[in-house]
Design a protein around this motif. Structure first.
Motif, PDB file in Angstrom:
ATOM      1  N   LEU A   1      73.212  68.830  48.574  1.00 42.53           N
ATOM      2  CA  LEU A   1      74.111  68.523  49.685  1.00 42.53           C
ATOM      3  C   LEU A   1      74.726  67.156  49.395  1.00 42.53           C
ATOM      4  N   ALA A   2      76.018  67.018  49.632  1.00 35.97           N
ATOM      5  CA  ALA A   2      76.702  65.768  49.308  1.00 35.97           C
ATOM      6  C   ALA A   2      77.685  65.413  50.415  1.00 35.97           C
ATOM      7  N   LYS A   3      77.973  64.121  50.513  1.00 32.50           N
ATOM      8  CA  LYS A   3      78.860  63.650  51.570  1.00 32.50           C
ATOM      9  C   LYS A   3      79.607  62.414  51.094  1.00 32.50           C
TER      10      LYS A   3
ATOM     11  N   ASP B   1      83.677  65.652  55.509  1.00 35.25           N
ATOM     12  CA  ASP B   1      83.543  65.627  54.044  1.00 35.25           C
ATOM     13  C   ASP B   1      82.130  65.936  53.564  1.00 35.25           C
ATOM     14  N   VAL B   2      81.627  67.111  53.943  1.00 35.03           N
ATOM     15  CA  VAL B   2      80.293  67.558  53.537  1.00 35.03           C
ATOM     16  C   VAL B   2      80.439  68.700  52.527  1.00 35.03           C
ATOM     17  N   TYR B   3      79.666  68.633  51.460  1.00 38.20           N
ATOM     18  CA  TYR B   3      79.777  69.582  50.360  1.00 38.20           C
ATOM     19  C   TYR B   3      78.384  70.141  50.014  1.00 38.20           C
TER      20      TYR B   3
ATOM     21  N   GLY C   1      84.076  55.051  50.919  1.00 35.02           N
ATOM     22  CA  GLY C   1      84.487  55.610  49.640  1.00 35.02           C
ATOM     23  C   GLY C   1      83.332  55.958  48.728  1.00 35.02           C
ATOM     24  N   GLY C   2      82.107  55.642  49.152  1.00 39.67           N
ATOM     25  CA  GLY C   2      80.927  55.966  48.347  1.00 39.67           C
ATOM     26  C   GLY C   2      80.602  57.452  48.393  1.00 39.67           C
TER      27      GLY C   2
END
Length: 439
Positions: free
Chosen positions: A34-36, A64-66, A41-42
């Motif tokens: 899981l990424a955000k 902006d969740v991936y 900008g980090g």
């Protein structure tokens, strides 16, 4: 699209996110990322087992969740850690050429999916500015990555005319999750689900990449661009895995070799991902795992030529000039002997590697294969009894019969010749197995 929006409005963003991940990774094995994107900008990412996602998703959902489309052996989103390849995908940045996502989907339905230029995707992610077409596949292990990449590249080429992004084809890719929000467009991410049948990677190869299929079955003919590219990518991936194995053998104590390790990793990653930014991210993470890592600024500067070489490798003019000088092409065409000399790889270390080996190690392995064929190793380990041998053959036959039955179910109109090609057996063997299946 309006009906899709109304349907999704009836489900909470969290439930939509859970549904998206569940459909993608139901029954998955390995770690899922899981990424955000952070407001400053980090980039923040974390890795979870499939059964942990439902509990953890509420902590992530928002802008902006991936999440990763494939899974990993360890909690590191790097190409050498791929555990299961579970999807093919093409990211279509249609906004860059002025197309609306809904219009592009209608165009693809008529021009690509209806005419079976490509199969219909399982789902389409409306990401806020573009779309992502996702084809779910029956999970395959990391060894299938070169074939996966060949099919992935083919799918991209068919959608390049509507703005497909070549830098989004790597197996470690993350895409936006249903119910999250794109901070650039302020639009909510919406997923359109079309069907739930997973594709079989080999079936896609046979149907859409006949040139590669002919090469694998040993049919004569001039090797085309696709086959050469597949062979090169297979070599690059094997070498990258060897590089990581060598680092493990040395317990990541690589002082004196750190720049070379990072340089080779960055170059081969660029060749495999076609995304220099992603290759750089993975190389920086690799460097951070060394016992004595280089500073981030130092390692980026020291390996910059790897990216330049990759760019030259993909430049027609640079390749032409390299061939005039007698080279196979632009980029780094390294011999095993060069890599072994650069990294001082010992004969003992080579025994643990797949492809970065010298002539002595090749001969040693050939002798072992020859001894195995003549039965010396078999006698040393104890010969099988006749009953054990017959049982083993029976199990193999039953396994092939089961594979044939599944292939016939998926392709009821397939000829014996087509079935033989899919299972990599003879037509006569297909006929024998069909009699066994009927009984």
């Amino acid at each position: 699209m309006e009906n899709l929006k109304l349907e999704n409005m009836e489900i909470s963003p969290l439930d939509r996110a859970k549904r998206h991940v569940w459909i993608q990774h139901r029954g998955a094995s390995g770690w899922i990322t899981l990424a955000k994107k952070e407001p400053d900008g980090g980039w923040r990412q974390y890795h979870y087992q499939p059964n942990e996602l439902a509990v953890e998703l509420p902590k992530w959902l928002g802008e902006d969740v991936y999440f990763s489309q494939n899974t990993f052996y360890k909690p590191q989103r790097r190409i050498e850690n791929i555990r299961q390849l579970r999807a093919l995908y093409v990211d279509v940045d249609c906004h860059t050429i002025g197309y609306e996502p809904e219009w592009v989907v209608g165009k693809l339905d008529i021009e690509v999916f209806y005419d079976n230029i490509l199969p219909e995707p399982n789902l389409i992610i409306f990401s806020g500015r573009g779309i992502v077409c996702v084809w779910l596949i029956e999970p395959v292990p990391y060894k299938a990555l070169p074939l996966w990449k060949a099919v992935e590249n083919y799918f991209y080429e068919q959608l390049s005319y509507v703005g497909a992004d070549k830098r989004s084809l790597d197996p470690t890719r993350v895409f936006r999750i249903d119910g999250s929000v794109n901070s650039k467009s302020k639009r909510e991410v919406v997923v359109e689900y079309r069907h739930g049948d997973r594709y079989v990677l080999r079936d896609l190869q046979y149907e859409y990449l006949p040139e590669l299929t002919r090469a694998e079955t040993g049919k004569k003919g001039r090797k085309g661009k696709l086959v050469r590219l597949h062979n090169i990518q297979t070599l690059h991936y094997a070498r990258l895995l060897d590089l990581i194995r060598l680092a493990e053998l040395r317990n990541y104590d690589l002082k004196g070799y750190r720049e070379l390790f990072c340089f080779l990793y960055r170059y081969w990653s660029c060749c495999l991902t076609d995304d220099p930014d992603e290759a750089l991210r993975q190389m920086i993470e690799l460097n951070a795992g060394f016992k004595e890592p280089l500073s981030e600024k130092e390692v980026i500067r020291a390996t910059k030529s790897a990216e330049k070489a990759w760019m030259a490798k993909n430049d027609a003019k640079a390749n032409e000039e390299a061939r005039k000088k007698g080279y196979p092409g632009a980029g780094y065409n390294l011999k095993n002997s060069t890599i072994i000399r650069w990294l001082d790889i010992t004969p003992e270390e080579q025994r643990h590697l797949q492809t970065i080996i010298d002539a002595n190690e090749k001969r040693r392995r050939k002798r072992e294969r020859d001894r195995a064929r003549t039965g010396e190793l078999r006698r040393g380990q104890g010969a099988k009894t006749r009953e054990e041998y017959l049982e083993e053959q029976r199990e193999r036959t039953e396994d092939k019969a089961w594979q044939l039955q599944k292939a016939m179910e998926r392709h009821p109109d397939a000829t014996n010749k087509h079935l033989a090609m899919m299972l990599q057996i003879s037509v006569r063997r297909v006929q024998q197995l069909k009699r066994l299946v009927k009984n």
